[in-house]
Design an enzyme around this catalytic site. Structure first.
Site, short mmCIF file in Angstrom:
data_model
loop_
_atom_site.label_atom_id
_atom_site.label_comp_id
_atom_site.label_asym_id
_atom_site.label_seq_id
_atom_site.Cartn_x
_atom_site.Cartn_y
_atom_site.Cartn_z
N SER A 41 0.84 -1.18 -0.04
CA SER A 41 -0.10 -0.03 0.02
C SER A 41 0.88 1.11 -0.01
CB SER A 41 -0.85 0.03 1.33
OG SER A 41 -1.14 1.32 1.66
N1 LIG Z 1 -6.57 8.29 2.01
C1 LIG Z 1 -6.01 7.06 2.75
C2 LIG Z 1 -5.89 6.07 1.88
C3 LIG Z 1 -5.88 4.50 2.54
C4 LIG Z 1 -6.45 3.46 1.60
O1 LIG Z 1 -7.28 3.60 0.62
N2 LIG Z 1 -5.74 2.22 1.85
C5 LIG Z 1 -6.03 1.14 0.98
C6 LIG Z 1 -4.94 0.25 0.62
S1 LIG Z 1 -3.66 1.37 -0.44
C7 LIG Z 1 -6.86 0.04 1.92
O2 LIG Z 1 -6.85 -0.03 2.85
N3 LIG Z 1 -8.04 -0.64 1.43
C8 LIG Z 1 -8.50 -1.33 1.89
C9 LIG Z 1 -10.10 -1.31 2.19
O3 LIG Z 1 -10.54 -0.21 1.76
O4 LIG Z 1 -10.88 -2.08 2.75
C10 LIG Z 1 -4.55 7.30 3.46
O5 LIG Z 1 -3.81 7.94 2.88
O6 LIG Z 1 -4.23 6.63 4.23
#
Ligand SMILES: N[C@@H](CCC(=O)N[C@@H](CS)C(=O)NCC(=O)O)C(=O)O
Length: 221
Positions: free
Chosen positions: A12
């Site tokens: 990530s």
């Molecule tokens: N704006 C957030 C974005 C975080 C994000 O979208 N993380 C993704 C992985 S890159 C995630 O956890 N996805 C799993 C989900 O949404 O269930 C940040 O900067 O932390």
């Protein structure tokens, strides 16, 4: 132990931005791997702490926080010996914020709008118009870097950490053309020289790009 726990997954980009910050600050922390591809972030226990079920999520001695930009700013404000990574000067801090919001709302979103359908619904063909956001992201970064080595003047800040973690990951969809974007390319090379870069961003980014390349079969007009 410091009582700092980072819940994350190295593929990530936002997690890698937090790793860059934690390493730059030389903080001891526990790293708890969350298998987001297997849905481990969707457990009741995780959602109790972060209803958005995203990584990175931080627990600092029981204070729960998520969103990489908020986490990086918090860590520097709380633990840094000086304010260079997140300047207290009003104008410099405003510029850092502008770049952080750019990453959150433009750069990372240009990737997420492509990768989310891939990971969630096994979509493997990407319409070319969707990749336009990535080109716009590279183009804007090139402009931000016109007259300075870092995104906010001469000083490395958390804006560089957040944006570089995303920018290096965009290559999984559209590779950076160093001839077209020489400033972006030089800025990435500059950050690669940080002693903690490879561990915090380099290898996780490589893995992420490998995964994207196995899932993305074509970009079609
Ligand atoms: N704006 C957030 C974005 C975080 C994000 O979208 N993380 C993704 C992985 S890159 C995630 O956890 N996805 C799993 C989900 O949404 O269930 C940040 O900067 O932390």
């Amino acid at each position: 132990m410091s009582g700092i726990i980072l819940y994350g997954n190295d593929i990530s980009p936002p997690v890698r931005a937090c790793l860059l910050t934690l390493k730059a600050l030389k903080l001891n922390f526990e790293y708890k791997h969350v298998d987001i591809l297997a849905g481990e972030q969707l457990t009741d226990d995780f959602i109790k702490h972060n209803p958005q079920h995203t990584v990175p999520t931080l627990s600092d001695n029981g204070v729960w926080l998520w969103d990489s930009h908020a986490i990086c700013a918090y860590l520097v404000d709380k633990y840094a010996k000086d304010d260079s990574l997140y300047p207290r000067d009003l104008v410099l801090r405003a510029r850092v914020h502008q770049r952080l919001y750019f990453d959150a709302s433009i750069l990372f979103m240009s990737l997420r709008c492509i990768t989310r359908p891939m990971f969630k619904n096994n979509v493997s063909i990407v319409p070319r118009e969707k990749t336009q956001g990535i080109i716009e992201g590279y183009t804007l970064l090139e402009k931000f870097l016109t007259s300075a080595p870092y995104l906010v003047s001469d000083c490395l800040t958390i804006a560089d950490f957040c944006c570089v973690a995303t920018a290096t990951s965009l290559g999984g969809v559209i590779e950076l053309d160093a001839k077209k974007y020489p400033k972006v390319s030089a800025w990435i090379e500059r950050l690669k020289k940080l002693p903690y870069y490879e561990e915090a961003n380099g290898w996780g980014c490589k893995r992420y790009i490998e995964i994207l390349k196995t899932r993305l079969t074509a970009i079609v007009s």
